[in-house]
Design a protein around this motif. Structure first.
Motif, PDB file in Angstrom:
ATOM      1  N   ASP A 116       0.850  -1.201   0.000  1.00  0.00           N
ATOM      2  CA  ASP A 116       0.000   0.000   0.000  1.00  0.00           C
ATOM      3  C   ASP A 116       0.889   1.257   0.000  1.00  0.00           C
ATOM      4  O   ASP A 116       1.652   1.493   0.935  1.00  0.00           O
ATOM      5  N   TYR A 117       0.800   2.092  -1.062  1.00  0.00           N
ATOM      6  CA  TYR A 117       1.646   3.295  -1.220  1.00  0.00           C
ATOM      7  C   TYR A 117       0.904   4.596  -0.902  1.00  0.00           C
ATOM      8  O   TYR A 117       1.354   5.677  -1.239  1.00  0.00           O
ATOM      9  N   VAL A 137      12.102   6.154  -3.759  1.00  0.00           N
ATOM     10  CA  VAL A 137      10.834   5.399  -3.727  1.00  0.00           C
ATOM     11  C   VAL A 137      10.846   4.318  -4.811  1.00  0.00           C
ATOM     12  O   VAL A 137      11.108   4.601  -5.974  1.00  0.00           O
ATOM     13  N   VAL A 138      10.586   3.057  -4.398  1.00  0.00           N
ATOM     14  CA  VAL A 138      10.508   1.913  -5.318  1.00  0.00           C
ATOM     15  C   VAL A 138       9.061   1.430  -5.322  1.00  0.00           C
ATOM     16  O   VAL A 138       8.506   1.079  -4.276  1.00  0.00           O
ATOM     17  N   GLN A 178       5.882  -4.137   3.323  1.00  0.00           N
ATOM     18  CA  GLN A 178       5.118  -2.935   3.668  1.00  0.00           C
ATOM     19  C   GLN A 178       5.912  -2.025   4.592  1.00  0.00           C
ATOM     20  O   GLN A 178       5.820  -0.795   4.504  1.00  0.00           O
ATOM     21  N   ASP A 179       6.710  -2.608   5.491  1.00  0.00           N
ATOM     22  CA  ASP A 179       7.534  -1.792   6.401  1.00  0.00           C
ATOM     23  C   ASP A 179       8.498  -0.917   5.616  1.00  0.00           C
ATOM     24  O   ASP A 179       8.757   0.238   5.997  1.00  0.00           O
ATOM     25  N   ALA A 209       8.615   3.139   5.469  1.00  0.00           N
ATOM     26  CA  ALA A 209       9.863   3.855   5.742  1.00  0.00           C
ATOM     27  C   ALA A 209      10.147   4.887   4.664  1.00  0.00           C
ATOM     28  O   ALA A 209      10.731   5.949   4.940  1.00  0.00           O
ATOM     29  N   MET A 210       9.746   4.601   3.411  1.00  0.00           N
ATOM     30  CA  MET A 210       9.911   5.581   2.326  1.00  0.00           C
ATOM     31  C   MET A 210       9.113   6.844   2.629  1.00  0.00           C
ATOM     32  O   MET A 210       9.605   7.983   2.467  1.00  0.00           O
ATOM     33  N   ALA A 211       7.861   6.696   3.056  1.00  0.00           N
ATOM     34  CA  ALA A 211       7.010   7.849   3.382  1.00  0.00           C
ATOM     35  C   ALA A 211       7.611   8.655   4.527  1.00  0.00           C
ATOM     36  O   ALA A 211       7.651   9.896   4.500  1.00  0.00           O
TER      37      ALA A 211
END
Length: 800
Positions: A365-366, A397-398, A406-407, A411-413
């Motif tokens: 979920d992005y 961001v990948v 999902q973790d 972490a990207m967000a």
């Protein structure tokens, strides 16, 4: 009735052999019969004509033939019920006695007028059925015992048969078994032969890699409880034989020799034996039934179980279509297949593994990532000190992450939001090189906070150095502070330069030497001048007084130009001037250094004219025929290269007696003569042949020369005669023999028959004795009693 009992006794020996096989051989958990490739290795030595024991008169060969024929009957009947050839059992028969033959058959050879069996394959693998079983029985019935017990040759042929079966693709699922049957010691003639025994064991080691080897003994010494030597002293015959039988069998899969069996297989009973026909009876019927009922083992599902263990515990993480493909692969597995269908079972494993490998995770979920990017896009990056971290966080961001990652997406967000929160508002202030060269990164100055002017990194214009930093009309030195406000936006910090003045006489500036020329033996050191700013001149110099080094006469160079004086003989040395270690100046040219010279190791030339006979000058020692030679020397003791001969120092021959065939002069021709030998020199090995000097070997003696038979006493009807042979030289009696009594004419026919039997008996005694002959006395006694009884009955009938 008597014949019937004898036949029953004959089939019993191998019963015990089969009944003692390990239970794992007959594992039966499926419905299809296992095809067997059986190699029967049969002892056909001369001792197989003997009774099995002293208490059971049944001949060993009779027991062997009837047992194997019964064996053939059982497999013929079973094979006739099976339609597929690759599922029928096969039998190969190998006989062993004397020399090995690579031909297939039942061949013999003659040696010293006696006939012996070859060790050879009697028939290749043969599928016996009710229709053709007599063909294989005829092979068994054709066996006639004669010869030694070359078990080593037999196992070589057995290995050949096992390898043939192993390489036959149609026999892929056949079980390979070797039955080794013997009645005595492994021999080349008549006694236990270590080489034969150990070669049989090492060959069997190769066979055991692909087959099970069973050994069976029909021998008075047979005792499977004996596995080797006990106590001190020599090995007994029983210990040797039983250890050898264990070593050939699969009881010891890695046996090297009968004295080195290694570790025994757990619960193994591959070696057995019998000492009577009755002892074997019950065993054979039981084992034959077990062999015929042996069935295929089930297929190996171990890898199926292992594959299923690799299935992830939570399948809700994967897409519905890939999970369904895995469930379909699991439904296809059937658990009732046997070993011949192992390929199908292996196919199940491949299908399950493939389905596991193709499981695909659901997408992560992005939503929070997209919110953070939208927030960053609304900011004006020109207002901040460093906006690159926000941009870098967005670049990392990948979008290909799945639900298990999902973790990482969260972490990207977080990384984007953290970079936004860390942004610092920045004034835009620039550096100005003001004619200098190079670059400097513009300063990051915070509003209303103290800024410290840094070191100048620009390269100054030619002939100038850095003076300070100028903002507006004020010049600041390195390290001075200043507070910048919003009013200073877009101002410059300009470098200020001034001319160099080279008036400093320093040997080192900022830790770096200003040396131009080093001091030498005759000149002072020269240095460059420098500016107070630390800049060093490239043209202006100063001299450092009193630093010249002076000469140091320590170097030794053996060159003619430095020669002071030369030695006139081998007792005097050459003298040389020392040379300066720095400039190569010679002390010869320095009037203040006339004592700076040294003597070298070299002296005048040697004269080698002395002839001294001493070991230190020995060139070659004296021999029997040549004198010693010595090197000439100098009066000082030095040794030259020219040699002289020391007259009268040769040694002469030292003859001794050596009884060796190569020194034999003449062999004695009869029993009254002795061998003669040449003497041999103990130093050079030459013989006394040239001087015709020799000696007699009193311990030697020629052979007797035998006469023909000489009749001492003629035989009569009532009394035996006698004869002898004697030496024609010394008359010594060499051999004596009795002459049989004369036969009565009325019993001529019977006597011819008796003589024939006697001749047969004599020939039998002369032939090679093999295997177990410990029980031969009793059968011979019984034979003699039987012949006497027959003679009495015939004579009574004749008299009537």
């Amino acid at each position: 009735m008597k014949i019937y009992k004898k036949v029953i006794a004959c089939i019993l020996t191998l019963m015990m052999f089969f009944a003692q096989m390990p239970v794992n051989v007959f594992a039966a958990n499926q419905k299809n019969n296992i095809p067997l490739d059986i190699v029967l290795v049969l002892d056909v030595s001369g001792s197989m004509e003997d009774p099995i024991t002293s208490t059971d008169s049944t001949k060993r060969i009779a027991i062997l033939k009837d047992s194997i024929n019964q064996f053939i009957e059982g497999f013929a009947e079973n094979n006739s019920k099976i339609n597929q050839a690759n599922k029928q059992s096969r039998i190969s028969i190998i006989k062993f006695a004397g020399d090995k033959s690579d031909k297939v058959g039942n061949d013999t050879y003659t040696e010293n007028r006696y006939k012996y069996n070859y060790t050879q394959i009697m028939n290749d693998f043969f599928t016996a059925t009710n229709e053709n079983k007599e063909q294989l029985k005829d092979v068994v019935n054709s066996i006639s015992p004669a010869g030694a017990t070359r078990s080593d040759y037999a196992m070589e042929l057995a290995l050949k048969q096992i390898e043939q079966s192993k390489n036959d693709e149609s026999r892929k699922y056949a079980k390979r078994i070797v039955f080794f049957v013997t009645d005595g010691q492994p021999t080349t003639l008549s006694n236990f032969d270590d080489d034969v025994a150990n070669k049989a064991i090492t060959t069997s080691k190769e066979i055991k890699k692909d087959a099970e080897v069973y050994t069976f003994g029909m021998f008075s010494l047979t005792d499977p409880s004996i596995t080797g030597h006990v106590g001190s002293g020599s090995w007994s015959d029983a210990e040797k034989f039983n250890a050898y039988m264990h070593g050939v069998s699969s009881n010891y899969s890695a046996a090297q020799s009968y004295k080195n069996l290694g570790t025994r297989a757990e619960n193994s009973a591959y070696y057995m034996g019998a000492k009577s026909s009755n002892e074997a009876k019950a065993i054979f019927n039981s084992v034959l039934n077990k062999l015929l009922s042996m069935t295929y083992a089930g297929a190996d599902y171990t890898k199926v179980t292992e594959a299923k263990k690799r299935i992830p515990s939570d399948l809700t993480l994967y897409t519905d279509e890939t999970v369904q493909a895995l469930e379909d692969a699991l439904k296809d597995v059937k658990y009732d297949l046997d070993i011949t269908q192992q390929d199908t079972v292996d196919g199940y494993v491949d299908a399950i593994n493939k389905a596991i490998a193709q499981l695909k995770y659901k997408v992560a979920d992005y939503t929070e990532v997209d919110k953070a990017i939208e927030k960053a896009n609304k900011l004006n990056k020109e207002n901040y000190e460093d906006f690159s971290k926000v941009e870098d966080a967005i670049k990392t961001v990948v979008r290909s992450k799945n639900i298990t990652e999902q973790d990482e997406v969260d972490a990207m967000a977080k990384a984007i939001n953290d970079a936004i929160d860390a942004l610092v508002f920045q004034l835009k202030i620039k550096y100005n090189s003001n004619g200098g060269t190079g670059t400097m990164t513009n300063p990051a100055i915070e509003l209303d906070k103290e800024f410290t002017f840094p070191k100048c990194e620009y390269v100054a214009p030619n002939g100038k150095h850095f003076k300070g930093w100028q903002v507006d009309s004020t010049i600041y030195k390195v390290g001075d502070p200043r507070v910048f406000t919003k009013d200073d936006q877009n101002k410059e910090i300009k470098a200020v330069w001034e001319e160099h003045t080279f008036d400093q006489k320093l040997k080192e500036v900022n830790g770096v030497s200003t040396l131009k020329d080093k001091a030498t033996c005759t000149t002072n050191a020269i240095y460059y001048k420098s500016c107070t700013c630390g800049q060093v001149s490239t043209t202006e110099t100063f001299e450092d007084k009193d630093t010249k080094l002076g000469h140091e006469y320590t170097k030794q160079i053996k060159d003619e130009k430095y020669l002071k004086s030369q030695g006139s003989n081998c007792q005097e040395h050459d003298a040389y001037w020392y040379v300066c270690s720095r400039c190569d100046a010679s002390a010869k040219d320095d009037e203040n250094a006339q004592d700076k010279y040294y003597e070298s190791a070299e002296v005048g030339n040697h004269v080698y004219d002395q002839e001294v006979e001493s070991s230190e000058y020995l060139a070659t020692p004296a021999t029997c025929m040549t004198p010693a030679r010595y090197y000439k020397s100098c009066i000082c003791g030095a040794k030259g290269t020219e040699a002289f001969a020391a007259t009268g120092t040769h040694l002469g021959h030292a003859y001794i007696e050596v009884k060796n065939p190569q020194f034999l002069r003449e062999k004695a021709t009869n029993c009254k003569e002795h061998d003669t030998y040449w003497y041999v020199c103990s130093r050079c090995g030459k013989t006394s042949k040239t001087i015709n000097k020799y000696y007699e070997d009193k311990d030697s003696k020629g052979e007797h020369i035998s006469s023909d038979w000489i009749i001492d006493q003629q035989p009569t009807v009532a009394k035996e005669g006698s004869k002898h042979k004697e030496c024609t030289v010394c008359k010594e009696v060499l051999e004596t023999e009795k002459i049989a009594k004369l036969e009565n004419v009325k019993t001529e026919t019977k006597k011819e028959e008796t003589a024939s039997k006697k001749e047969t008996k004599v020939e039998s005694k002369k032939a090679v004795t093999t295997g177990d002959n410990t029980n031969s006395i009793v059968p011979m006694a019984l034979l003699g009693i039987s012949l006497l009884g027959i003679y009495i009955i015939v004579m009574k009938k004749y008299v009537r």
